[in-house]
Design a protein around this motif. Sequence first.
Motif, short mmCIF file in Angstrom:
data_model
loop_
_atom_site.label_atom_id
_atom_site.label_comp_id
_atom_site.label_asym_id
_atom_site.label_seq_id
_atom_site.Cartn_x
_atom_site.Cartn_y
_atom_site.Cartn_z
N ASP A 195 27.16 49.43 73.05
CA ASP A 195 26.64 49.91 71.77
C ASP A 195 27.31 49.21 70.59
O ASP A 195 26.65 48.85 69.61
N VAL A 196 28.61 49.03 70.68
CA VAL A 196 29.32 48.35 69.59
C VAL A 196 28.92 46.89 69.50
O VAL A 196 28.74 46.33 68.41
N LEU A 201 26.32 42.57 66.54
CA LEU A 201 25.31 41.52 66.49
C LEU A 201 24.26 41.79 65.41
O LEU A 201 23.81 40.87 64.74
N ALA A 202 23.90 43.06 65.25
CA ALA A 202 22.91 43.41 64.22
C ALA A 202 23.46 43.09 62.83
O ALA A 202 22.75 42.51 61.98
N PRO A 211 16.83 34.46 63.30
CA PRO A 211 15.42 34.80 63.58
C PRO A 211 15.35 35.92 64.62
O PRO A 211 16.28 36.12 65.41
N ARG A 212 14.26 36.64 64.61
CA ARG A 212 14.11 37.80 65.49
C ARG A 212 14.29 37.41 66.96
O ARG A 212 14.88 38.15 67.74
N ALA A 219 20.76 40.29 72.19
CA ALA A 219 20.77 41.71 72.60
C ALA A 219 20.46 41.83 74.08
O ALA A 219 21.07 42.67 74.78
N ALA A 220 19.55 41.02 74.58
CA ALA A 220 19.23 41.05 76.01
C ALA A 220 20.46 40.67 76.84
O ALA A 220 20.70 41.23 77.92
#
Length: 260
Positions: A195-196, A201-202, A211-212, A219-220
């Motif tokens: 979660d952290v 990363l966000a 970029p998205r 995230a993956a």
Amino acid sequence: MLSARSLFQEIHNNDQAFQLFCSIAAKGEDQGGWENGRIAQLVEDQELAPKIARHGADEEKHGRIFNALLHKRGLAPVPVPDDTDYTMILERQGIGLAHTRLRRDEPLTERDVIVYLAHSRVTEQRAAEQMQLLRKVFDGHPEVGRAVRMISADEDNHLAYCHEELLRLAAGGHGRLILTTLQETSHAEIRTYRDVSLAVLAHLGEILRWPRAKSALLAAGVHGVYAYERFGGGHRRMLTLTMPHNRNALGGPPVHESFA
């Protein structure tokens, strides 16, 4: 191509991203320093207390090192977002010794000491692995490389000390409690680390304008690590106890090497 090296170098090359990264690291180290210092005051084992104090002094030193890296770039620490505060998120789940407990002037029980050491065993495993990765990335850098080598050596000592002290307590008849506590702590830690990591990363993605597709790929990767650690047996490395080669790793005074 995405790699740990390219990711960390991108963070290092951007002042705002580097500022956030070092601020998060410094806050976690400072918090660990306070916790260990307080535990050293409350523990009744007079052989263990100086080792815990040394652990705390090392963590405080690490906080100063991360702040010094910022200072050398003409940067100041920034507030740490709540969703990136690894230490406090673990505490809110009941992992480790609660700050309310540490603020009471009551001696720690043997069970408290086991909870503390099991928590340290798991979190120091993570810290040691992260610093080993940073050593590979920044080994040739004149400032960051020296910083991560210093911190990495300390984290290895902290992990060795946790192994040795838990094995001593296991030999004293506390093996079942130690294993149960390690299992509970490791499951919470790998979930919290996921979660952290996603939160960090966000925040970095927003600063660096990723970029998205890049954010989704990173995230993956985090979710993949979590799946391996939670369901693929990766957490077992946090449960084993092995007598370290460097016995009594925290038996001496803290090393106050300057990084100014």
